[in-house]
Structure formats: structure tokens, C-alpha cells
Design a protein around this motif. Structure first.
Motif, short mmCIF file in Angstrom:
data_model
loop_
_atom_site.label_atom_id
_atom_site.label_comp_id
_atom_site.label_asym_id
_atom_site.label_seq_id
_atom_site.Cartn_x
_atom_site.Cartn_y
_atom_site.Cartn_z
N ASP A 11 -96.84 18.76 -60.33
CA ASP A 11 -95.43 18.58 -60.65
C ASP A 11 -94.90 19.80 -61.39
OD1 ASP A 11 -93.26 16.24 -60.78
OD2 ASP A 11 -93.12 17.45 -62.61
N SER A 88 -97.63 14.92 -60.05
CA SER A 88 -96.67 14.03 -59.42
C SER A 88 -97.41 12.91 -58.69
CB SER A 88 -95.80 14.81 -58.44
OG SER A 88 -94.92 13.95 -57.75
N ALA A 90 -97.00 8.56 -57.10
CA ALA A 90 -96.04 7.55 -56.63
C ALA A 90 -95.77 6.50 -57.69
CB ALA A 90 -96.57 6.89 -55.36
N ASP A 91 -96.77 6.21 -58.54
CA ASP A 91 -96.63 5.17 -59.56
C ASP A 91 -97.35 5.65 -60.82
OD1 ASP A 91 -96.84 2.88 -61.20
OD2 ASP A 91 -96.85 1.53 -59.47
N GLN A 133 -93.47 10.26 -62.22
CA GLN A 133 -92.97 9.46 -61.09
C GLN A 133 -91.45 9.52 -61.08
OE1 GLN A 133 -93.80 5.28 -61.53
NE2 GLN A 133 -92.18 4.69 -60.11
N ARG A 134 -90.88 9.89 -59.94
CA ARG A 134 -89.43 9.92 -59.77
C ARG A 134 -89.03 8.94 -58.67
NH1 ARG A 134 -91.11 15.08 -60.23
NH2 ARG A 134 -90.33 16.30 -61.99
N PRO A 135 -87.82 8.40 -58.75
CA PRO A 135 -87.32 7.53 -57.67
C PRO A 135 -87.25 8.33 -56.37
CG PRO A 135 -85.95 7.32 -59.62
CD PRO A 135 -86.85 8.49 -59.87
N GLU A 136 -87.41 7.65 -55.27
CA GLU A 136 -87.36 8.31 -53.97
C GLU A 136 -86.02 9.03 -53.80
OE1 GLU A 136 -87.88 7.23 -49.21
OE2 GLU A 136 -88.27 5.72 -50.76
N GLY A 137 -86.08 10.28 -53.37
CA GLY A 137 -84.88 11.06 -53.15
C GLY A 137 -84.43 11.88 -54.33
N PRO A 140 -87.17 16.97 -57.17
CA PRO A 140 -88.49 17.08 -57.80
C PRO A 140 -88.50 17.96 -59.04
CG PRO A 140 -88.41 18.38 -55.80
CD PRO A 140 -87.17 17.54 -55.82
#
Length: 362
Positions: A11, A88, A90-91, A133-137, A140
Motif C-alpha cells: 500500500d 493493502s 480486502a479486510d 482496507q479501502r471501500p471498492e472504487g 488507492p
């Protein structure tokens, strides 16, 4: 079976620094990174943070104002350096929970801010891994608490160089810590050991093992000195740095000759290579790209493995302790890390010294 570490990527790289302005100027002027976000000045804030980057390279610099801030403690012990290798995922909460279940030491519990979830564990020495973790979209580059900064559209000076990715981190470990550290990455973060070797240079020796995330996106070259041999550069790093830490970061480029020429003209200082090294290149390999004369003029090293060739060069360390430095690397299929260059360079130095002795005797 799925794992919270599937798809893990780099990340950002977190640096603890003693002077934010000075550190920013160093990376902007020498490597062409641009400021893209920073914290809002506040009397209450105990640290100032600034994010710099280009392409997928993202450095986050933290300058502590309070003596009890982790960045301040890091700088006190080690000087400016890499204090966090953020990953980075996903969760972040699931990654943190699973890492701790597998034996990782927790540093910061999961927390959400500005839509981004983070959590941290200890990695090696005083370096941490922060799961992000970032929300989709979401962009970055977005980080909690940082405001975007407008960037110039035109790339000039060092910013015109083609550095685009962090290829790998080289980590110096204290004697006896190589095997446990490899085991940590395999057991806790699902990394694989992809390469191992022992390098002997004169009376010095070091052992190295390379671990890589299963995604292939994060690579650490772990190095341990052999204390039964003469002290060398790894021993020196551990002494001057004050324990284990990141010795250098390698930036990937698609044209090392172009970028070394450009960055050198902008003032970045690289290590010199004896001319005798290049006399041996035609006997070692057939160049896939660039010429011996180009490499000689710029002090670029070349090596190959079963998959192809790599070209690399190391910068001179300007760190007050002589510890942290950087590398530029161009891969032409090769997946290893230039150990042949260490041996070839040592042989070339010996040859150069022999020629000097012969000239003196004439």
C-alpha cells in the motif's frame, strides 16, 4: 482455501523522519516523487504527515512533534528510516485477527477513519506492517487524516524519470534471526520463500533468503551476517542502525540507462564501479539490452539468472548514520537479485588492485 492475505499488495512505505521539509525535498529532488496529500496543520496534532509518490510508489513521511509519538521514538533510536511497510488487503480486521491468531504481535487494533480501515502488527525490529482496507472504487492513494494536494501536470527534472514500482526491500537482520523471520512471514502472512543463497566475499559472508507474498506484489530480501567470518556491511548496518531494519529500497524502471543518466544529472549520487568490472562483462554474459560502454559510463551493474537479466545500481547513502540507501533496477526477465554482481564486483576490485600494483612496479 481462501486467506485474508490473498491479493495482498504494497500500500505504502511509512518513514519516520526528523525534519519533514528536508525529507520531502530529498525525495522530490532526487527521485522525482510528488506531494499528493498531507495533514492539516494543527496546534493539537502531535505529528505532521506528508504523502509523496509517483505511479504505484507511495511514501508517507511522519515528523513527530511529541516525544511520546512512535515516530519520535523511532528517529531517536535509528534516525530517519522505514518504520512501516503498509499492506493493502480486502479486510483489514480479518487480516489483523488472523495474523494475531497465528502469533503476530499486535500494535494497533482495527479502526475506521474517513472510510479506510487500518490495523497494525509488528514485523521485524521496530518496523510494523499496517493492514489497509479501502471501500471498492476508492483512490488507492487516499489515507485517513490526509488532505489531497494539487500536483503539477508537467513532469520535469527528476520527475521525468521512469521509476514506477517498489521492486523489493532489503532487510538486515541480527545474527540468528534469519530463519525465525522467514518462518514468521510464511506462517503469519502466507508468504513463500522463493530464493535462498549464501554469499561469500573475501573473508566476509552473509546468508540471504527472499520471501514474497503469494500475489507476488511484495518482496523482502532478508539478510543475516555470518559472525564467524570478518565483519562486513550487514554487521555495520546493524551496529549503526541500532538493530534490524530496512537497508535499501529498490525502485523498478523500464530504462535504467535513461533514468540513471537523468537522475545523475539532477544531482543523485551513485556508487562507482571499477572499470575492470566491465572488462569482464563480455565473458560473463551476452547483453540483452544496452551496451557495455553505456553501462560503464553510468556504473550500472548487470547480472543474469535462468529467467533473464537484470541491471541495477545503488545510490550512495546520505543518511547521517550511513545506513539507508536506494537501488534502481531494470528487469529483463530475471527474478533474482544480482548476487552475481557482488561476486563479480569483488573480483573486479581485486583485478583493479592487481593492475595498480603492476603499474607501480614498472
Amino acid at each position: 482455501m481462501s486467506s485474508p492475505f490473498d491479493g495482498l499488495r504494497l500500500d505504502h512505505v511509512g518513514f519516520s523522519v526528523g525534519d519533514l521539509t528536508e525529507a520531502t525535498e530529498f525525495f522530490v529532488n532526487n527521485y522525482g516523487l510528488g506531494v499528493y496529500a498531507q495533514s492539516t496543520p494543527s496546534v493539537e496534532a502531535d505529528a505532521s504527515v506528508r504523502a509523496l509518490g509517483r505511479h504505484t510508489i507511495r511514501f508517507v513521511l511522519t515528523d513527530s512533534r511529541g516525544t511520546d509519538h512512535p515516530a519520535s521514538a523511532y528517529v531517536e533510536r535509528h534516525g530517519d528510516g522505514v518504520s512501516d511497510i503498509a499492506l493493502s488487503v480486502a479486510d483489514a480486521a480479518a487480516a489483523f485477527a488472523e495474523a494475531v491468531r497465528r502469533g503476530a504481535r499486535p500494535v494497533a487494533e482495527p479502526q475506521e477513519r474517513d472510510g479506510v480501515v487500518t490495523a497494525s502488527i509488528t514485523a521485524f525490529g521496530d518496523v510494523t506492517h499496517t493492514f489497509v482496507q479501502r471501500p471498492e472504487g476508492m483512490n488507492p492513494a487516499v489515507l485517513p487524516g490526509l488532505s489531497p494536494v494539487d500536483r503539477d501536470a508537467e513532469a520535469t527534472g527528476a520527475a521525468a524519470a521512469g521509476l514506477h514500482t517498489v521492486d523489493h526491500f532489503a532487510v538486515c537482520l541480527e545474527p540468528g534471526q534469519l530463519v525465525p523471520t522467514v518462518e514468521f512471514y510464511e506462517r503469519v502472512l502466507d508468504f513463500d520463500m522463493v530464493f535462498t543463497e549464501r554469499i561469500v566475499v573475501g573473508g566476509q559472508a552473509m546468508d540471504s533468503k527472499v520471501v514474497q507474498s503469494r500475489s507476488g506484489a511484495v518482496t523482502l530480501t532478508l539478510i543475516e551476517p555470518d559472525t564467524s567470518r570478518e565483519p562486513g556491511q550487514i554487521d555495520k548496518f546493524i551496529k549503526e542502525h541500532g538493530g534490524a531494519g530496512v537497508q535499501h529500497i529498490a525502485f523498478a524502471t523500464d530504462d535504467i540507462v535513461r533514468d540513471v543518466d537523468l537522475l545523475g544529472a539532477e544531482g543523485l549520487a551513485f556508487l562507482k564501479t571499477p572499470s575492470a568490472y566491465y572488462d569482464q562483462v563480455p565473458d560473463r554474459l551476452d547483453l540483452l539490452r544496452h551496451s557495455v560502454d553505456q553501462l560503464r559510463a553510468l556504473n550500472v551493474l548487470v547480472d543474469e539468472d535462468q529467467d533473464g537479466q537484470l541491471l541495477q545500481i545503488f545510490t550512495k547513502s546520505v543518511h547521517p548514520r550511513g545506513t539507508l540507501f536506494f537501488e534502481l533496477i531494470e528487469r529483463l526477465g530475471a527474478r533474482t537479485f544480482g548476487s552475481g554482481n557482488i561476486k563479480a564486483l569483488y573480483s573486479a576490485v581485486e583485478l583493479e588492485m592487481e593492475r595498480a600494483r603492476e603499474d607501480a612496479a614498472k
